[in-house]
Design an enzyme around this catalytic site. Structure first.
Site, mmCIF file in Angstrom:
data_model
loop_
_atom_site.group_PDB
_atom_site.id
_atom_site.type_symbol
_atom_site.label_atom_id
_atom_site.label_comp_id
_atom_site.label_asym_id
_atom_site.label_seq_id
_atom_site.Cartn_x
_atom_site.Cartn_y
_atom_site.Cartn_z
ATOM 1 N N HIS A 209 0.878 -1.238 0.171
ATOM 2 C CA HIS A 209 0.058 -0.238 0.010
ATOM 3 C C HIS A 209 0.947 1.150 -0.181
ATOM 4 C CE1 HIS A 209 1.338 -0.480 4.178
ATOM 5 N NE2 HIS A 209 1.034 0.955 4.344
ATOM 6 N N ASP A 211 0.725 5.110 2.080
ATOM 7 C CA ASP A 211 0.130 5.758 3.060
ATOM 8 C C ASP A 211 -0.606 7.085 2.639
ATOM 9 O OD1 ASP A 211 1.414 3.968 4.823
ATOM 10 O OD2 ASP A 211 2.892 5.217 5.658
ATOM 11 N N HIS A 266 4.763 0.064 0.258
ATOM 12 C CA HIS A 266 5.442 -0.857 1.246
ATOM 13 C C HIS A 266 4.496 -1.757 1.668
ATOM 14 C CE1 HIS A 266 3.687 2.712 3.084
ATOM 15 N NE2 HIS A 266 3.668 1.881 4.351
ATOM 16 N N ARG A 276 6.331 -9.121 15.871
ATOM 17 C CA ARG A 276 6.927 -7.800 15.436
ATOM 18 C C ARG A 276 6.232 -6.897 15.989
ATOM 19 N NH1 ARG A 276 6.533 -4.245 10.985
ATOM 20 N NH2 ARG A 276 8.468 -2.930 10.886
#
Ligand SMILES: O=C(O)CCC(=O)C(=O)O
Ligand SMILES: [Fe+2]
Length: 332
Positions: A209, A211, A266, A276
């Site tokens: 996607h 941002d 990203h 994570r």
């Protein structure tokens, strides 16, 4: 078989777009992510490096950012503790301003949730920073995060404005007009946990996607990798390095730069062995501020967000900036 017979969300995967799984991945060593030193950003050479990073990558690693390393580590530590709580405790802990979410299943046009291939392997807390003083959680770990965020948000705003002003200078934007393109009261933090899973083919921590923000600033896990960035058609894993922040440019920055800067694609992969944590900050233009640029029709961030939400609901994915292009045909 006609591809038109498929719902749009499925067409997207069949209709010639490459599937992420088929793309090669590499560690960033071969093509290191640019590093920007905030302390020397006033120097010509650093300004030039920033310009190149914004044009070529849309993402960079920030060093000498002035946030105490203890604060970054404490945020990571408390977030880990928070996510380790039972699901019901997390679900019941939020009301009003802060929300807890997981999986982010896509919506069907009728509004009911559907389990689709867009299921993200994550859970998170959404914290609007301007509301921190109205948020008084009972859960001690959430209270600790709140207190750390009160400190952290001052640093985030300092970093965001410093970077924004340097970018505006490079782009020769008139600050008189462009200053409201970055509004402190829009700042929000998302605290994520990506569970580990032995079979990474089940999906993505977060699918590819861009941002919607002006800038995003990530305090990513110091040990566990997952963030990948698309550079020259190759997905590169961004190395976790302690005491550094990752900055990426969002759609609003691309629009105000007339496409000279890049809102970078990203995604987050699932880690086989370890979960994570990442703590991500997003900042936007003031809600009713009209963005003027030569490539796009004038629009407000409110218009943009509404269009993204509508596209996700009806098509199953975000179209984003192309919707606002000067020559975009509204019927498509
Ligand atoms: O968790 C990360 O490192 C990235 C998250 C992200 O890309 C986002 O929230 O938009
Ligand atoms: Fe993102």
């Amino acid at each position: 078989m006609s591809i038109e017979s498929y719902p749009p969300v499925l067409r997207r995967h069949l209709g010639g777009r490459r599937r992420p799984e088929e793309e090669a991945e590499a560690m960033e060593e071969a093509n290191p992510v640019p590093v920007i030193d905030l302390e020397v950003l006033g120097l010509k050479e650093e300004e030039r490096k920033l310009e190149e990073a914004c044009k070529e990558w849309g993402l960079f690693r920030l060093v000498n950012h002035g946030v105490p390393s203890t604060l970054l580590e404490e945020l990571q530590g408390v977030a880990k503790e928070l996510f380790a709580l039972p699901f019901e405790a997390k679900e019941g802990a939020c009301s009003g301003t802060v929300s807890y979410f997981w999986g982010t299943p896509a919506l069907t046009p009728s509004g009911t949730t559907a389990i689709t291939m867009n299921m993200n392997w994550l859970e998170g807390f959404d914290v609007p920073l301007s509301q921190l003083s109205h948020f008084n959680p009972h859960l001690p770990t959430l209270q600790s995060i709140r207190l750390l965020l009160i400190d952290y948000k001052t640093h985030l705003w300092r970093i965001a404005t410093t970077l924004f002003e340097a970018m505006a200078k490079n782009l020769e934007l008139d600050l008189k007009f462009s200053k409201p393109y970055l509004a402190e009261n829009t700042g929000m933090v998302r605290v994520y946990r990506y569970p580990h899973y032995h079979d990474t083919n089940v999906g993505w921590g977060m699918e590819s996607h861009t941002d919607s923000s002006v800038l995003s600033i990530l305090n990513q896990d110091h040990e566990v990798s997952g963030l990948q960035v698309l550079k020259d058609d190759q997905w590169l894993t961004v190395k976790p390095i302690s005491n550094t922040l990752i900055v990426n440019l969002g759609d609003m920055m691309q629009a105000m730069s007339d496409d000279r800067y890049k809102s970078v694609s990203h995604r987050v992969s699932i880690n086989k062995q370890k979960e994570r944590i990442s703590i991500c900050y997003f900042v936007f233009p003031g809600e009713d501020v009209v963005m003027e640029s030569s490539k796009y029709k004038p629009f407000t961030y409110n218009d943009f967000r509404a269009q993204v939400q509508q596209d996700i609901k009806t098509l199953g994915y975000k179209v984003g900036l192309p919707r606002f292009h000067q020559n975009h045909d509204q019927s498509t």
